[in-house]
Design a protein around this motif. Sequence first.
Motif, PDB file in Angstrom:
ATOM      1  N   GLU A   1      14.870  16.808  -7.473  1.00 52.00           N
ATOM      2  CA  GLU A   1      14.148  16.541  -6.233  1.00 52.00           C
ATOM      3  C   GLU A   1      13.663  15.095  -6.190  1.00 52.00           C
ATOM      4  OE1 GLU A   1      10.636  18.518  -3.527  1.00 52.00           O
ATOM      5  OE2 GLU A   1      10.572  18.858  -5.682  1.00 52.00           O
ATOM      6  N   ILE A   2      13.090  14.616  -7.282  1.00 54.67           N
ATOM      7  CA  ILE A   2      12.560  13.254  -7.296  1.00 54.67           C
ATOM      8  C   ILE A   2      13.699  12.233  -7.273  1.00 54.67           C
ATOM      9  CG2 ILE A   2      12.274  12.770  -9.768  1.00 54.67           C
ATOM     10  CD1 ILE A   2       9.667  12.136  -7.067  1.00 54.67           C
ATOM     11  N   VAL A   3      14.829  12.526  -7.896  1.00 52.69           N
ATOM     12  CA  VAL A   3      15.980  11.622  -7.856  1.00 52.69           C
ATOM     13  C   VAL A   3      16.462  11.462  -6.420  1.00 52.69           C
ATOM     14  CG1 VAL A   3      18.419  11.393  -8.502  1.00 52.69           C
ATOM     15  CG2 VAL A   3      16.717  11.962 -10.242  1.00 52.69           C
ATOM     16  N   GLY A   4      16.573  12.558  -5.684  1.00 52.42           N
ATOM     17  CA  GLY A   4      17.008  12.484  -4.293  1.00 52.42           C
ATOM     18  C   GLY A   4      16.051  11.674  -3.434  1.00 52.42           C
ATOM     19  N   ILE A   5      14.775  11.884  -3.648  1.00 54.04           N
ATOM     20  CA  ILE A   5      13.765  11.143  -2.886  1.00 54.04           C
ATOM     21  C   ILE A   5      13.829   9.661  -3.219  1.00 54.04           C
ATOM     22  CG2 ILE A   5      11.270  10.805  -2.639  1.00 54.04           C
ATOM     23  CD1 ILE A   5      11.097  13.932  -2.980  1.00 54.04           C
ATOM     24  N   LEU A   6      13.960   9.324  -4.493  1.00 52.45           N
ATOM     25  CA  LEU A   6      14.037   7.918  -4.885  1.00 52.45           C
ATOM     26  C   LEU A   6      15.270   7.234  -4.321  1.00 52.45           C
ATOM     27  CD1 LEU A   6      12.817   8.053  -8.588  1.00 52.45           C
ATOM     28  CD2 LEU A   6      11.696   6.917  -6.651  1.00 52.45           C
ATOM     29  N   ARG A   7      16.385   7.941  -4.291  1.00 47.84           N
ATOM     30  CA  ARG A   7      17.603   7.353  -3.715  1.00 47.84           C
ATOM     31  C   ARG A   7      17.400   7.011  -2.245  1.00 47.84           C
ATOM     32  NH1 ARG A   7      22.046  10.888  -6.875  1.00 47.84           N
ATOM     33  NH2 ARG A   7      22.186   9.502  -8.663  1.00 47.84           N
ATOM     34  N   THR A   8      16.733   7.897  -1.520  1.00 47.07           N
ATOM     35  CA  THR A   8      16.443   7.654  -0.103  1.00 47.07           C
ATOM     36  C   THR A   8      15.458   6.498   0.046  1.00 47.07           C
ATOM     37  OG1 THR A   8      16.834   9.971   0.445  1.00 47.07           O
ATOM     38  CG2 THR A   8      15.541   8.693   2.011  1.00 47.07           C
ATOM     39  N   TYR A   9      14.422   6.507  -0.757  1.00 44.91           N
ATOM     40  CA  TYR A   9      13.356   5.524  -0.657  1.00 44.91           C
ATOM     41  C   TYR A   9      13.836   4.125  -1.007  1.00 44.91           C
ATOM     42  CZ  TYR A   9       8.708   3.473  -1.229  1.00 44.91           C
ATOM     43  OH  TYR A   9       7.588   2.696  -1.117  1.00 44.91           O
ATOM     44  N   LEU A  10      14.729   4.022  -1.955  1.00 40.08           N
ATOM     45  CA  LEU A  10      15.165   2.706  -2.442  1.00 40.08           C
ATOM     46  C   LEU A  10      16.338   2.121  -1.660  1.00 40.08           C
ATOM     47  CD1 LEU A  10      14.784   3.342  -6.271  1.00 40.08           C
ATOM     48  CD2 LEU A  10      13.250   2.066  -4.762  1.00 40.08           C
ATOM     49  N   LYS A  11      16.809   2.793  -0.632  1.00 40.78           N
ATOM     50  CA  LYS A  11      17.921   2.274   0.177  1.00 40.78           C
ATOM     51  C   LYS A  11      17.511   1.031   0.917  1.00 40.78           C
ATOM     52  CE  LYS A  11      20.817   6.254   0.925  1.00 40.78           C
ATOM     53  NZ  LYS A  11      21.372   7.165   1.875  1.00 40.78           N
TER      54      LYS A  11
ATOM     55  N   ALA B   1       0.823  -1.206   0.000  1.00 39.90           N
ATOM     56  CA  ALA B   1       0.000   0.000   0.000  1.00 39.90           C
ATOM     57  C   ALA B   1       0.862   1.262   0.000  1.00 39.90           C
ATOM     58  CB  ALA B   1      -0.937  -0.016   1.207  1.00 39.90           C
ATOM     59  N   VAL B   2       1.933   1.263   0.782  1.00 36.23           N
ATOM     60  CA  VAL B   2       2.838   2.418   0.824  1.00 36.23           C
ATOM     61  C   VAL B   2       3.536   2.579  -0.533  1.00 36.23           C
ATOM     62  CG1 VAL B   2       4.955   3.343   1.861  1.00 36.23           C
ATOM     63  CG2 VAL B   2       3.144   2.413   3.315  1.00 36.23           C
ATOM     64  N   ASN B   3       3.958   1.482  -1.129  1.00 32.67           N
ATOM     65  CA  ASN B   3       4.589   1.560  -2.453  1.00 32.67           C
ATOM     66  C   ASN B   3       3.623   2.134  -3.483  1.00 32.67           C
ATOM     67  OD1 ASN B   3       7.036   0.582  -1.567  1.00 32.67           O
ATOM     68  ND2 ASN B   3       6.649  -1.521  -2.216  1.00 32.67           N
ATOM     69  N   GLY B   4       2.361   1.728  -3.411  1.00 33.08           N
ATOM     70  CA  GLY B   4       1.361   2.259  -4.336  1.00 33.08           C
ATOM     71  C   GLY B   4       1.147   3.747  -4.137  1.00 33.08           C
ATOM     72  N   LEU B   5       1.094   4.182  -2.888  1.00 29.54           N
ATOM     73  CA  LEU B   5       0.954   5.602  -2.584  1.00 29.54           C
ATOM     74  C   LEU B   5       2.165   6.374  -3.098  1.00 29.54           C
ATOM     75  CD1 LEU B   5      -0.487   7.959  -1.093  1.00 29.54           C
ATOM     76  CD2 LEU B   5       0.751   7.235   0.962  1.00 29.54           C
ATOM     77  N   MET B   6       3.354   5.844  -2.848  1.00 27.87           N
ATOM     78  CA  MET B   6       4.576   6.496  -3.311  1.00 27.87           C
ATOM     79  C   MET B   6       4.565   6.633  -4.833  1.00 27.87           C
ATOM     80  SD  MET B   6       7.366   7.869  -2.319  1.00 27.87           S
ATOM     81  CE  MET B   6       9.114   7.854  -2.113  1.00 27.87           C
ATOM     82  N   ALA B   7       4.192   5.578  -5.538  1.00 29.06           N
ATOM     83  CA  ALA B   7       4.154   5.614  -7.001  1.00 29.06           C
ATOM     84  C   ALA B   7       3.184   6.684  -7.502  1.00 29.06           C
ATOM     85  CB  ALA B   7       3.766   4.246  -7.557  1.00 29.06           C
ATOM     86  N   GLU B   8       2.044   6.796  -6.856  1.00 27.90           N
ATOM     87  CA  GLU B   8       1.057   7.787  -7.274  1.00 27.90           C
ATOM     88  C   GLU B   8       1.563   9.209  -7.077  1.00 27.90           C
ATOM     89  OE1 GLU B   8      -3.611   8.870  -6.483  1.00 27.90           O
ATOM     90  OE2 GLU B   8      -2.910   6.827  -6.136  1.00 27.90           O
ATOM     91  N   VAL B   9       2.203   9.460  -5.933  1.00 30.43           N
ATOM     92  CA  VAL B   9       2.713  10.806  -5.667  1.00 30.43           C
ATOM     93  C   VAL B   9       3.918  11.114  -6.564  1.00 30.43           C
ATOM     94  CG1 VAL B   9       3.660  12.354  -3.902  1.00 30.43           C
ATOM     95  CG2 VAL B   9       1.757  10.833  -3.340  1.00 30.43           C
ATOM     96  N   ILE B  10       4.758  10.120  -6.836  1.00 30.85           N
ATOM     97  CA  ILE B  10       5.873  10.321  -7.770  1.00 30.85           C
ATOM     98  C   ILE B  10       5.335  10.688  -9.147  1.00 30.85           C
ATOM     99  CG2 ILE B  10       7.656   9.098  -9.101  1.00 30.85           C
ATOM    100  CD1 ILE B  10       8.360   7.600  -6.506  1.00 30.85           C
ATOM    101  N   GLU B  11       4.334   9.962  -9.606  1.00 32.47           N
ATOM    102  CA  GLU B  11       3.747  10.254 -10.922  1.00 32.47           C
ATOM    103  C   GLU B  11       3.214  11.677 -10.976  1.00 32.47           C
ATOM    104  OE1 GLU B  11       0.077   8.875 -13.794  1.00 32.47           O
ATOM    105  OE2 GLU B  11       0.736   7.498 -12.229  1.00 32.47           O
ATOM    106  N   GLU B  12       2.506  12.078  -9.927  1.00 28.85           N
ATOM    107  CA  GLU B  12       1.966  13.438  -9.886  1.00 28.85           C
ATOM    108  C   GLU B  12       3.098  14.462  -9.909  1.00 28.85           C
ATOM    109  OE1 GLU B  12      -0.628  16.181  -6.865  1.00 28.85           O
ATOM    110  OE2 GLU B  12      -1.101  14.050  -6.979  1.00 28.85           O
ATOM    111  N   HIS B  13       4.152  14.205  -9.140  1.00 28.15           N
ATOM    112  CA  HIS B  13       5.293  15.122  -9.107  1.00 28.15           C
ATOM    113  C   HIS B  13       5.918  15.247 -10.495  1.00 28.15           C
ATOM    114  CE1 HIS B  13       8.853  17.170  -7.511  1.00 28.15           C
ATOM    115  NE2 HIS B  13       9.522  16.442  -8.391  1.00 28.15           N
ATOM    116  N   LEU B  14       6.135  14.121 -11.155  1.00 30.05           N
ATOM    117  CA  LEU B  14       6.745  14.153 -12.490  1.00 30.05           C
ATOM    118  C   LEU B  14       5.888  14.924 -13.479  1.00 30.05           C
ATOM    119  CD1 LEU B  14       8.148  10.519 -12.736  1.00 30.05           C
ATOM    120  CD2 LEU B  14       9.460  12.643 -12.480  1.00 30.05           C
ATOM    121  N   ARG B  15       4.589  14.694 -13.434  1.00 26.85           N
ATOM    122  CA  ARG B  15       3.687  15.388 -14.358  1.00 26.85           C
ATOM    123  C   ARG B  15       3.651  16.893 -14.085  1.00 26.85           C
ATOM    124  NH1 ARG B  15       1.136  11.749 -17.440  1.00 26.85           N
ATOM    125  NH2 ARG B  15       0.818   9.662 -16.611  1.00 26.85           N
TER     126      ARG B  15
END
Length: 92
Positions: free
Chosen positions: A82-92, A48-62
Amino acid sequence: MGHTAKNKVKLLNRVKRIQGQVEGIARGLDEGRECGEVLQLIAAVRGAVNGLMAEVIEEHLREHVASPDIASDAERARGADEIVGILRTYLK
């Protein structure tokens, strides 16, 4: 990030469902449920958290990278960085 009222409500509803799932994990631990059942609850929260993250990432990119309303390459680059930094943190 400017969420539309409709999307904001949708995202908040998802967060409330995740809160309920996390509370389910706590109840499962408190009640001494089997490890397998607790692991399933944890996996559901992670999904569920991954799905939420994906949705907010998509919105940010758009809104902050791909939007035709972005006036400058520098602004577009800031949105991407900004999104690259967040993804690096999230994917650790």
